[in-house]
Design a protein around this motif. Structure first.
Motif, PDB file in Angstrom:
ATOM      1  N   ASN A  15       0.847  -1.194   0.000  1.00  0.00           N
ATOM      2  CA  ASN A  15       0.000   0.000   0.000  1.00  0.00           C
ATOM      3  C   ASN A  15       0.881   1.242   0.000  1.00  0.00           C
ATOM      4  N   ASP A  72      -6.992  -5.253   6.456  1.00  0.00           N
ATOM      5  CA  ASP A  72      -5.644  -4.735   6.277  1.00  0.00           C
ATOM      6  C   ASP A  72      -5.033  -4.170   7.559  1.00  0.00           C
ATOM      7  N   GLY A 255      -4.484   0.608  -7.167  1.00  0.00           N
ATOM      8  CA  GLY A 255      -4.567   0.853  -5.731  1.00  0.00           C
ATOM      9  C   GLY A 255      -5.390  -0.201  -5.024  1.00  0.00           C
ATOM     10  N   ARG A 256      -5.607   0.028  -3.749  1.00  0.00           N
ATOM     11  CA  ARG A 256      -6.412  -0.901  -2.967  1.00  0.00           C
ATOM     12  C   ARG A 256      -7.869  -0.822  -3.411  1.00  0.00           C
ATOM     13  N   SER A 312      -3.321  -7.874  -7.119  1.00  0.00           N
ATOM     14  CA  SER A 312      -2.182  -7.069  -6.665  1.00  0.00           C
ATOM     15  C   SER A 312      -0.956  -7.305  -7.533  1.00  0.00           C
TER      16      SER A 312
END
Length: 443
Positions: A15, A72, A255-256, A312
């Motif tokens: 992240n 997370d 991104g997340r 990811s």
């Protein structure tokens, strides 16, 4: 300087904060500073990642359990007095924490007990975060509950803080009141506070009170360097893997995949774009718990075959994702900066954003557009980029803007913030934590 970086997230997590912490450590060390990172182990065995990542004594991990409040987040285990003694032995010149959660608060506590200059970085907009993650309420409550044991709080402030713990029916409002009060109190005890964007600066300035609870605020966007340009063979392999042809026009988010990032809006946005640009595709690069929802929305839209989920990717491999894209899209209105926005600008991708105060690397009409928070206008802006005759000029202008915010430039400015914080601290010594008023004394 001997510097301590306190973070709630670190490798193997992927992240923005992890990238910032790693980059900060690397560049500070290149200037001759000694840097320690305090972080969760992501397991009950801290040695596990120390071996995996070949870490030395400068990475100090605390045993932790994953997914305490949300996927997370790690719940760390440590005995504060022992941890504070260990931190004292390192003789740190400054402590820099990135979020006011468990390990961040340990950094605050250690700074007060050991009389060390303290720098806060407002990395996460917890005020908005609580709307999308109701399970964070226990953590928010804990944040406020820890304050009397971490920093010196005057009697009036303590009474106001206690009032916040009366349960409210409106959970989000309740959580936000605690976040605002707690963060303002914490930051007012710091020697420097860093805001990453105009948006964060305005929020934090609005929370301050002239009679007390003020602090020195510096706007300092995180520095981001350009990623390595992908080789032709790597780009071809990536396109083949995800069914992207040279004629496809890919709009990409990196991104997340979190609910707070407004990503569901991109599905109907694609449907509108396809009416004018039939070769358009939408690519999500990243992962998180909201991915399942997005995949369901994609399956039920009018063009499910035009939506790609890569999962990811390691940061050093992201160059191929940017290289296969035509437009970068970032609909979030809750980020404090957006590291990936800078990456995309470095990669020469024109972009569409909603939040006008999020980043310094987008100038409306020059290297992209700001859109309204709705799929139709967002789609219009994406189409405008895809069909623009000035596409190459837009790409070049974005690279020019991004070059002003490199990691090296950021570190030099951060170093100056540290030095000023140390000077301010010496001029106005902090009262140590053992002098904190107890509830009994207040009453």
């Amino acid at each position: 300087m001997r510097i301590g970086l306190f973070t709630e997230t670190y490798r193997p997590a992927i992240n923005g904060i992890v990238f910032v912490v790693e980059s900060t450590k690397r560049h500070l060390e290149s200037l001759g500073h000694e840097v320690y990172i305090f972080c969760p182990a992501r397991s009950i065995r801290p040695s596990k990642h120390a071996i995996e990542f070949d870490e030395d004594e400068h990475i100090i991990r605390f045993p932790s359990v994953q997914g305490a409040f949300y996927e997370d987040y790690d719940l760390s285990f440590f005995f504060p007095p022992r941890a504070v003694r260990m931190i004292r032995s390192l003789e740190l010149d400054v402590i820099h924490f990135f979020t006011p959660a468990q390990i961040g608060m340990l950094g605050v506590y250690a700074a007060f007990k050991n009389d060390i200059p303290l720098v806060a970085q407002h990395s996460t907009d917890l005020y908005q975060y609580v709307e999308h993650y109701p399970a964070t309420l226990p953590g928010v409550l804990a944040l406020g509950a820890l304050l009397p044991f971490t920093i010196k709080i005057e009697g009036k402030d303590l009474r106001e803080l206690l009032k916040l713990y009366r349960p409210r029916r409106e959970r989000v409002t309740w959580s936000r009141e605690i976040v605002e009060k707690a963060i303002t109190l914490i930051y007012s005890k710091c020697d420097a506070v860093i805001a990453l964007s105009r948006k964060s600066r305005a929020q934090l300035e609005g929370w301050q009170h002239e009679d007390r609870h003020t602090y020195e605020l510096t706007m300092l966007p995180n520095g981001v360097d350009a990623l390595p340009k992908p080789k032709k063979a790597e780009l071809e392999a990536f396109r083949k893997q995800w069914g992207i042809t040279l004629k496809d026009e890919v709009m990409t988010f990196v991104g997340r995949l979190g609910a707070e990032k407004n990503l569901a809006m991109l599905i109907p946005t694609l449907e509108h774009v396809l009416k004018k640009r039939p070769r358009a595709k939408l690519m999500f690069v990243g992962d998180f718990e909201y991915r399942e929802t997005l995949e369901e929305l994609a399956r039920n839209c009018s063009a499910p075959d035009r939506v790609i989920f890569t999962g990811s990717m390691k940061r050093e491999k992201l160059g191929v994702a940017y290289g296969a894209s035509r437009v970068f899209v970032f609909p979030s209105v809750m980020d404090t900066q957006g590291w990936v926005v800078h990456e995309a600008a470095h990669a020469g991708l024109p972009m569409v954003l909603i939040d006008r105060e999020l980043s310094e690397v987008l100038e409306d009409g020059k290297n992209g557009y700001f859109a309204d928070n709705g799929p139709r206008d967002f789609a219009d802006k994406v189409v405008a980029i895809m069909s623009s005759r000035k596409y190459k000029a837009m790409a070049a202008y974005g690279k020019k803007l991004a070059s002003k915010y490199t990691e090296k430039r950021y570190i030099k400015k951060l170093e100056a913030v540290y030095k000023k914080a140390i000077k301010n601290h010496a001029a106005h010594p902090r009262v140590k934590a053992q002098e904190v008023e107890t509830i009994a004394e207040v009453e």
